[in-house]
Design a protein around this motif. Structure first.
Motif, PDB file in Angstrom:
ATOM      1  N   SER A 172       0.847  -1.191   0.000  1.00  0.00           N
ATOM      2  CA  SER A 172       0.000   0.000   0.000  1.00  0.00           C
ATOM      3  C   SER A 172       0.883   1.242   0.000  1.00  0.00           C
ATOM      4  CB  SER A 172      -0.906   0.010   1.234  1.00  0.00           C
ATOM      5  OG  SER A 172      -0.142   0.222   2.406  1.00  0.00           O
ATOM      6  N   THR A 173       0.290   2.372  -0.388  1.00  0.00           N
ATOM      7  CA  THR A 173       1.055   3.617  -0.448  1.00  0.00           C
ATOM      8  C   THR A 173       1.636   3.974   0.916  1.00  0.00           C
ATOM      9  OG1 THR A 173      -0.380   4.399  -2.220  1.00  0.00           O
ATOM     10  CG2 THR A 173       0.959   6.051  -1.098  1.00  0.00           C
ATOM     11  N   ALA A 174       0.805   3.888   1.956  1.00  0.00           N
ATOM     12  CA  ALA A 174       1.265   4.248   3.301  1.00  0.00           C
ATOM     13  C   ALA A 174       2.374   3.326   3.771  1.00  0.00           C
ATOM     14  CB  ALA A 174       0.091   4.208   4.277  1.00  0.00           C
ATOM     15  N   THR A 175       2.222   2.024   3.535  1.00  0.00           N
ATOM     16  CA  THR A 175       3.244   1.061   3.948  1.00  0.00           C
ATOM     17  C   THR A 175       4.541   1.299   3.188  1.00  0.00           C
ATOM     18  OG1 THR A 175       1.564  -0.590   4.460  1.00  0.00           O
ATOM     19  CG2 THR A 175       3.804  -1.389   4.138  1.00  0.00           C
ATOM     20  N   GLY A 176       4.412   1.564   1.897  1.00  0.00           N
ATOM     21  CA  GLY A 176       5.606   1.823   1.113  1.00  0.00           C
ATOM     22  C   GLY A 176       6.348   3.055   1.591  1.00  0.00           C
ATOM     23  N   SER A 218       6.066  -1.350  -6.275  1.00  0.00           N
ATOM     24  CA  SER A 218       4.760  -0.846  -6.731  1.00  0.00           C
ATOM     25  C   SER A 218       3.899  -0.543  -5.517  1.00  0.00           C
ATOM     26  CB  SER A 218       4.060  -1.887  -7.614  1.00  0.00           C
ATOM     27  OG  SER A 218       4.795  -2.122  -8.791  1.00  0.00           O
ATOM     28  N   LEU A 219       3.409   0.702  -5.439  1.00  0.00           N
ATOM     29  CA  LEU A 219       2.612   1.135  -4.294  1.00  0.00           C
ATOM     30  C   LEU A 219       1.178   1.401  -4.737  1.00  0.00           C
ATOM     31  CD1 LEU A 219       5.124   3.576  -2.557  1.00  0.00           C
ATOM     32  CD2 LEU A 219       4.875   1.105  -2.275  1.00  0.00           C
ATOM     33  N   THR A 220       0.245   0.676  -4.166  1.00  0.00           N
ATOM     34  CA  THR A 220      -1.174   0.845  -4.464  1.00  0.00           C
ATOM     35  C   THR A 220      -1.984   0.250  -3.332  1.00  0.00           C
ATOM     36  OG1 THR A 220      -2.986   0.212  -5.933  1.00  0.00           O
ATOM     37  CG2 THR A 220      -1.129  -1.297  -5.806  1.00  0.00           C
ATOM     38  N   ASP A 221      -3.116   0.869  -3.015  1.00  0.00           N
ATOM     39  CA  ASP A 221      -3.990   0.306  -1.990  1.00  0.00           C
ATOM     40  C   ASP A 221      -4.959  -0.705  -2.574  1.00  0.00           C
ATOM     41  OD1 ASP A 221      -3.739   1.258   0.867  1.00  0.00           O
ATOM     42  OD2 ASP A 221      -3.518   3.140  -0.195  1.00  0.00           O
ATOM     43  N   HIS A 222      -4.872  -0.941  -3.887  1.00  0.00           N
ATOM     44  CA  HIS A 222      -5.653  -2.010  -4.508  1.00  0.00           C
ATOM     45  C   HIS A 222      -4.963  -3.342  -4.230  1.00  0.00           C
ATOM     46  CE1 HIS A 222      -8.103  -4.211  -7.320  1.00  0.00           C
ATOM     47  NE2 HIS A 222      -7.026  -4.583  -8.000  1.00  0.00           N
ATOM     48  N   VAL A 223      -5.699  -4.307  -3.679  1.00  0.00           N
ATOM     49  CA  VAL A 223      -5.121  -5.609  -3.360  1.00  0.00           C
ATOM     50  C   VAL A 223      -4.972  -6.404  -4.653  1.00  0.00           C
ATOM     51  CG1 VAL A 223      -5.393  -7.750  -2.071  1.00  0.00           C
ATOM     52  CG2 VAL A 223      -6.122  -5.584  -1.058  1.00  0.00           C
ATOM     53  N   GLY A 225     -20.049   5.149   8.888  1.00  0.00           N
ATOM     54  CA  GLY A 225     -20.838   6.197   8.257  1.00  0.00           C
ATOM     55  C   GLY A 225     -20.630   6.229   6.755  1.00  0.00           C
ATOM     56  N   GLU A 226     -21.377   7.122   6.094  1.00  0.00           N
ATOM     57  CA  GLU A 226     -21.360   7.187   4.627  1.00  0.00           C
ATOM     58  C   GLU A 226     -20.855   8.527   4.099  1.00  0.00           C
ATOM     59  OE1 GLU A 226     -22.163   4.675   2.782  1.00  0.00           O
ATOM     60  OE2 GLU A 226     -23.014   3.339   4.297  1.00  0.00           O
ATOM     61  N   VAL A 227     -20.444   9.426   4.980  1.00  0.00           N
ATOM     62  CA  VAL A 227     -20.125  10.788   4.561  1.00  0.00           C
ATOM     63  C   VAL A 227     -18.815  10.874   3.788  1.00  0.00           C
ATOM     64  CG1 VAL A 227     -19.649  13.135   5.376  1.00  0.00           C
ATOM     65  CG2 VAL A 227     -21.444  11.759   6.465  1.00  0.00           C
ATOM     66  N   LEU A 228     -17.775  10.168   4.254  1.00  0.00           N
ATOM     67  CA  LEU A 228     -16.456  10.316   3.650  1.00  0.00           C
ATOM     68  C   LEU A 228     -15.729   8.977   3.690  1.00  0.00           C
ATOM     69  CD1 LEU A 228     -14.304  12.149   2.403  1.00  0.00           C
ATOM     70  CD2 LEU A 228     -13.610  12.805   4.726  1.00  0.00           C
ATOM     71  N   ARG A 229     -15.412   8.454   2.501  1.00  0.00           N
ATOM     72  CA  ARG A 229     -14.712   7.176   2.400  1.00  0.00           C
ATOM     73  C   ARG A 229     -13.584   7.269   1.378  1.00  0.00           C
ATOM     74  NH1 ARG A 229     -18.543   1.952   3.444  1.00  0.00           N
ATOM     75  NH2 ARG A 229     -19.632   2.770   5.266  1.00  0.00           N
ATOM     76  N   VAL A 230     -12.534   6.496   1.609  1.00  0.00           N
ATOM     77  CA  VAL A 230     -11.355   6.526   0.737  1.00  0.00           C
ATOM     78  C   VAL A 230     -10.846   5.098   0.544  1.00  0.00           C
ATOM     79  CG1 VAL A 230     -10.669   8.830   1.508  1.00  0.00           C
ATOM     80  CG2 VAL A 230      -9.792   6.826   2.701  1.00  0.00           C
ATOM     81  N   ASN A 231      -9.902   4.941  -0.375  1.00  0.00           N
ATOM     82  CA  ASN A 231      -9.284   3.625  -0.571  1.00  0.00           C
ATOM     83  C   ASN A 231      -7.776   3.680  -0.384  1.00  0.00           C
ATOM     84  OD1 ASN A 231      -8.453   4.991  -2.837  1.00  0.00           O
ATOM     85  ND2 ASN A 231      -8.802   3.287  -4.250  1.00  0.00           N
ATOM     86  N   ASP A 232      -7.289   4.759   0.258  1.00  0.00           N
ATOM     87  CA  ASP A 232      -5.852   4.967   0.396  1.00  0.00           C
ATOM     88  C   ASP A 232      -5.547   5.430   1.816  1.00  0.00           C
ATOM     89  OD1 ASP A 232      -3.098   5.596  -1.123  1.00  0.00           O
ATOM     90  OD2 ASP A 232      -3.551   7.249   0.234  1.00  0.00           O
TER      91      ASP A 232
END
Length: 332
Positions: A116-120, A143-148, A236-243
């Motif tokens: 993941s980006t953060a781990t990298g 390669s850094l991506t939060d997509h598994v 909640g549903e207000v703010l979601r991310v994938n990174d």
């Protein structure tokens, strides 16, 4: 003479049985991975009946059923799944031990690492200079991506993964654990007030994940109830991310509260840019981090094994298993 030779012969036979256990385990792991006696036999260069006898011998020795057989399918029992999963790790460790004793060549070639980006950014990149200095003939493709990703499809040799792992054919090496905690920016908390009880979270934006495998709630402990009942608070549903870095930066900007790993939030907590909240209600979950790789035990390239050993030696998360008291003073 015959009498004197009886005991050594028996000992030799027992020793042979002990030595064959690793071979039996390798055959069983192959059956579990392929779901077929005949295919496992072909890969092991033995007959299907020999594979069947090996599995039967394992079941008899362990006293449990490892496989449920039908005319078309093989299905692992819970005991069989446990033996297969742990067996892969045992065989991999055995292979690494043998290679560490016998290998003479210097690790070289390309090692592709996915994270993941953060781990990298926070874990891998600081270690890369020392890794390249230790193994100057290696080439690192990061390669850094939060997509598994699927390791085979992505042509990745190693993937770094946080959290519990689903059952797969990948082999996992545990690198460490880190505590999970809820954090927010001081200005945001000053404006809305600091939550004192899980129910107070309703008035805050709770930044969550939007990828399919994400757990849609935060686990907390309600200490106002008998037995400190464990509860779940929706993201909640207000703010979601994938990174992970996006989540951290949104929390820093005062967009809401985030549930991050202590390792990820450490520098911000230390500098006072983020505060830990509701630590009295923290259930104390420790999230594991693993290095995953694909490959049959005993056939791991030396270059990949060298990087795995390096990560095991240099990744140290012990400081991130417990929140220092200094980090909590700002949140009171």
């Amino acid at each position: 003479m015959a009498t004197r030779n009886t005991t050594p012969a028996r000992k030799s036979s027992q020793l042979g049985t002990e030595i064959n256990r690793s071979g039996e385990l390798e055959v069983f792991v192959r059956v579990a991975e392929l779901g077929s006696f005949s295919e496992a036999a072909r890969r092991s260069d033995v007959s299907p009946s020999a594979v069947s006898k090996i599995v039967a011998r394992l079941e008899a020795r362990l006293g449990v059923q490892l496989l449920q057989r039908s005319t078309r399918h093989l299905q692992l029992t819970p005991e069989g799944r446990k033996l297969a999963d742990n067996g892969k790790r045992v065989l991999a460790d055995l292979s690494e031990l043998e290679t560490s004793v016998t290998a003479r060549s210097v690790p070289s070639g390309v090692v592709r690492i996915n994270a993941s980006t953060a781990t990298g950014q926070r874990l891998l990149i600081p270690l890369v200079p020392l890794l390249m200095q230790t193994y100057p003939e290696l080439r690192i493709d990061l390669s850094l991506t939060d997509h598994v990703v699927d390791l085979i499809e992505a042509r990745a040799d190693i993937a770094i993964r946080w959290g519990s792992l689903p059952s797969s054919d990948n082999v996992a090496r545990l690198l460490g654990h880190t505590r999970q905690l809820i954090v927010g920016a001081p200005d945001y908390l000053n404006r809305l007030g600091r939550p004192r009880h899980p129910g107070d979270l309703e008035r805050f934006v709770r930044i969550g994940w939007n990828y399919p495998r994400a757990v849609p709630h935060w686990p907390l402990c309600d200490r106002s109830r008998k037995g400190h009942e464990r509860i779940q608070v929706s993201m909640g549903e207000v703010l979601r991310v994938n990174d992970g870095e996006a989540m951290r930066n949104l929390a820093l900007q005062g967009a809401g509260l985030a549930r991050l790993s202590l390792y990820h939030a450490w520098d911000d907590l230390q500098a006072g840019r983020l505060e830990a909240v509701l630590e009295d209600c923290n259930v104390g979950d420790l999230e594991p981090i693993h290095a995953l790789y694909v490959g049959k035990p005993g056939h791991l390239p030396q270059r990949t094994r060298a990087v795995l050993d390096f990560l095991k030696e240099h990744v140290d998360l012990r400081h991130a298993e417990k929140v220092p008291k200094a980090f909590l003073k700002r949140g009171r």
